[in-house]
Design an enzyme around this catalytic site. Sequence first.
Site, PDB file in Angstrom:
ATOM      1  N   ARG A 173      36.630  64.277   5.684  1.00 29.03           N
ATOM      2  CA  ARG A 173      36.374  64.851   7.011  1.00 29.03           C
ATOM      3  C   ARG A 173      37.648  64.934   7.835  1.00 29.03           C
ATOM      4  NH1 ARG A 173      33.997  61.781   9.991  1.00 29.03           N
ATOM      5  NH2 ARG A 173      33.690  60.038   8.561  1.00 29.03           N
ATOM      6  N   LYS A 318      27.534  65.766   8.284  1.00 28.70           N
ATOM      7  CA  LYS A 318      27.873  64.888   9.400  1.00 28.70           C
ATOM      8  C   LYS A 318      27.880  65.670  10.718  1.00 28.70           C
ATOM      9  CE  LYS A 318      27.813  60.699   7.975  1.00 28.70           C
ATOM     10  NZ  LYS A 318      28.434  59.772   7.120  1.00 28.70           N
ATOM     11  N   HIS A 337      23.426  55.512  12.134  1.00 32.17           N
ATOM     12  CA  HIS A 337      24.279  55.733  10.960  1.00 32.17           C
ATOM     13  C   HIS A 337      24.035  54.574  10.006  1.00 32.17           C
ATOM     14  CE1 HIS A 337      28.481  56.220   8.993  1.00 32.17           C
ATOM     15  NE2 HIS A 337      27.600  57.005   8.421  1.00 32.17           N
ATOM     16  N   SER A 355      32.163  54.221   6.619  1.00 31.53           N
ATOM     17  CA  SER A 355      32.336  54.784   5.283  1.00 31.53           C
ATOM     18  C   SER A 355      32.920  53.752   4.312  1.00 31.53           C
ATOM     19  CB  SER A 355      33.271  55.988   5.400  1.00 31.53           C
ATOM     20  OG  SER A 355      33.289  56.661   4.175  1.00 31.53           O
ATOM     21  N   LYS A 359      26.538  51.296   2.482  1.00 32.26           N
ATOM     22  CA  LYS A 359      25.217  51.819   2.886  1.00 32.26           C
ATOM     23  C   LYS A 359      24.493  52.445   1.696  1.00 32.26           C
ATOM     24  CE  LYS A 359      26.869  54.648   6.017  1.00 32.26           C
ATOM     25  NZ  LYS A 359      28.280  54.299   5.839  1.00 32.26           N
ATOM     26  N   THR A 360      25.194  53.345   0.994  1.00 32.65           N
ATOM     27  CA  THR A 360      24.559  54.056  -0.122  1.00 32.65           C
ATOM     28  C   THR A 360      24.301  53.111  -1.286  1.00 32.65           C
ATOM     29  OG1 THR A 360      25.617  56.113   0.567  1.00 32.65           O
ATOM     30  CG2 THR A 360      24.796  56.032  -1.688  1.00 32.65           C
ATOM     31  N   ASP A 374      21.927  57.233   4.560  1.00 33.89           N
ATOM     32  CA  ASP A 374      22.997  57.452   5.552  1.00 33.89           C
ATOM     33  C   ASP A 374      22.570  57.748   6.993  1.00 33.89           C
ATOM     34  OD1 ASP A 374      25.891  57.640   5.839  1.00 33.89           O
ATOM     35  OD2 ASP A 374      25.637  59.776   6.117  1.00 33.89           O
ATOM     36  N   ARG A 439      32.726  62.492  -4.846  1.00 31.69           N
ATOM     37  CA  ARG A 439      31.354  62.373  -4.319  1.00 31.69           C
ATOM     38  C   ARG A 439      30.305  63.040  -5.191  1.00 31.69           C
ATOM     39  NH1 ARG A 439      30.235  59.906   0.890  1.00 31.69           N
ATOM     40  NH2 ARG A 439      32.255  59.598   1.858  1.00 31.69           N
TER      41      ARG A 439
END
Length: 655
Positions: A173, A318, A337, A355, A359-360, A374, A439
């Site tokens: 990003r 996002k 988030h 990031s 989380k994932t 997410d 990813r």
Amino acid sequence: MAGNGNGNAMGRNGLPTIQTRPNGICHDDSSAPVKANTIDELHSLQKKKSAPTTPLNGIQGAANFSFFTEEERQQQQLQSISNSLASLTRETGPKVVKGDPAKRTGETPKVSHHHHFTVTPTISVSDSSLKFTHVLYNLSPAELYEQAIKYEEGSFITSSGALATLSGAKTGRSPKDKRVVRDESTEDDLWWGKGSPNIEMDEHTFLVNRERAVDYLNSLDKVFVNDQFLNWDPEHQIKVRIVSARAYHSLFMHNMCIRPTPEELENFGTPDFTIYNAGQFPCNRYTHYMTSSTSIDLNLGRREMVILGTQYAGEMKKGLFSVMHYLMPKRQILSLHSGCNMGKSGDVALFFGLSGTGKTTLSTDHNRYLIGDDEHCWSDNGVSNIEGGCYAKCIDLSREKEPDIWNAIKFGTVLENVVFDEHTREVEFEEKSVTENTRAAYPIEYIPNAKIPCVGPHPKNVILLACDAFGVLPPVSKLNMAQTMYHFISGYTALVAGTVEGVKEPQATFSACYGAAFIMLHPTKYAAMLATKMEKHGATGWLVNTGWSGGSYGLGKRMKLAYTRKIIDAIHSGSLLDATYKKTDVFGLDIPTEVEGVPSEILDPVNTWPDKKAYKETLLKLAGLFKKNFDVFTSHKIGKDSKLTEEILAAGPVF
Ligand SMILES: Nc1ncnc2c1ncn2[C@@H]1O[C@H](COP(=O)(O)OP(=O)(O)O)[C@@H](O)[C@H]1O
Ligand SMILES: C=C(OP(=O)(O)O)C(=O)O
Ligand SMILES: [Ca+2]
Ligand SMILES: [Mn+2]
């Protein structure tokens, strides 16, 4: 017994003899011939027309009484797409036609544009009004694969069936290029100024960039249009349209947003929000406010987002998340988030974190139902996932440690920027030569225990994840409400600066609400909502360090994923709530003395550092960084009364 079992006479060498008919013509096949006289006819047999998406409406005998015929509905849909693609400075929108321009079917195209064809050509009419814009509307993954492979360089099918693609020069990003239109309505609502992710731009500049994107898209042979939904809570669902130039982007959003059923698509109507992704085309640096070739522009009033100069697909998901961070709090719904999963007994956990903090990885748990990895909403109804898919990091992915993510990398999954063997097409997950941020984007149902629809009851546990590369935060701490708020507002993580040669020092990052890049209102607004909801529903806060142990980066090692999973298991089961706790110095955290499956000596980080003096120094250094970061929040009130605010301020490190 000799013979081949199918009754054919055997020749001398054991092969069946070829039968010769009386006319002397040799036939070497026994199956019936195809029902086609030409190759074209044969090809026309191959594909069966899809069932119309409008089987009931307008058809005689249907119970529903309908306003529109199928023809009219199709016409309206094209008109809506033409409206989306219309330039704001020319009289006519593009003539929109569905289908791949490469396929000439001979059928008369159904055309739609703003006015009718009978516009008298004047000098104000540009060439663009003479050409068609071909729209590839909500294509299936298989169709998008074919488009990508035929037309987009760097697209390949990997050995497990995923679509490998390249995102171009940008592989992550670009938060410094994210701009938001500041006007009367956003002036007071949004968070502006120091610390805010919302870099301002004016409406006029937005329109300049929008025009640039729309002209670029209309100049192409074809564009992809996705009409989809956000938010699994049906009461608060948002209709989104994504206009893009690449099959890769269309497939990515197909996977990441909620996929409509044919019936839902039929009634889609006008979208609530539209993305114009012209990422291959740069913004114009002569345009006011532009500081690079990339700009991601949000206009909340127009409900539009324009992307120029970056093809990184995460920008779209996002970007929409930012929109939800504006729309949902307006409805008293908290946007989060976080990842989210649910146990067999209905206990829900949230996983907040920046990031790379887990989380994932940690919400994808074979023993629990995955609600999402997410982006979530917490309303009076409970939690709901905003998305329809997951976006997992692939670097060093292993089948053994993350089996569910590994198995999700199959047909339909988009694999960004990975490296693979040129012959076998086996992905080399440890390879970082394109980027470390490799990813995989897959639909959530590719995770076997996904909870569909992706909603759940009110959370029982709120887990704050920090990847502490300093190695001084305990693997797990139980937090009181004030501490939970303190850490939520701080949003700490520290990663290693990996990309710069020779950098050994971990870089501390503080990102309010564990997602400052995406929030639109002041962080205290979200924090106050979280406090209210946690209190009301009796949720417990936890701080989990998924980062370093036994020393800082370079000396210590990353926490074993297996240990972190055991810690998380103990939180879910409730057993950790009943453990014996002791308080740590400086941060004043309550740490358990024992966790099943985890060596007790690692639970207090001081035990794992060979150099105790270095430990204390590093601990104080991190505490100082926390304190400095929190300074900007000390003048803000959190919630209705100032009591909570005082408690939160007191919940930070003391040294
Ligand atoms: N102890 C640990 N806990 C969580 N993740 C870990 C751990 N050790 C290594 N990892 C790796 O760190 C990464 C976490 O990333 P991810 O789950 O995608 O983060 P997020 O979704 O928060 O951005 C994964 O690649 C995971 O394999
Ligand atoms: C898509 C992203 O999310 P995360 O890294 O949290 O998975 C991102 O930050 O680009
Ligand atoms: Ca789709
Ligand atoms: Mn993630």
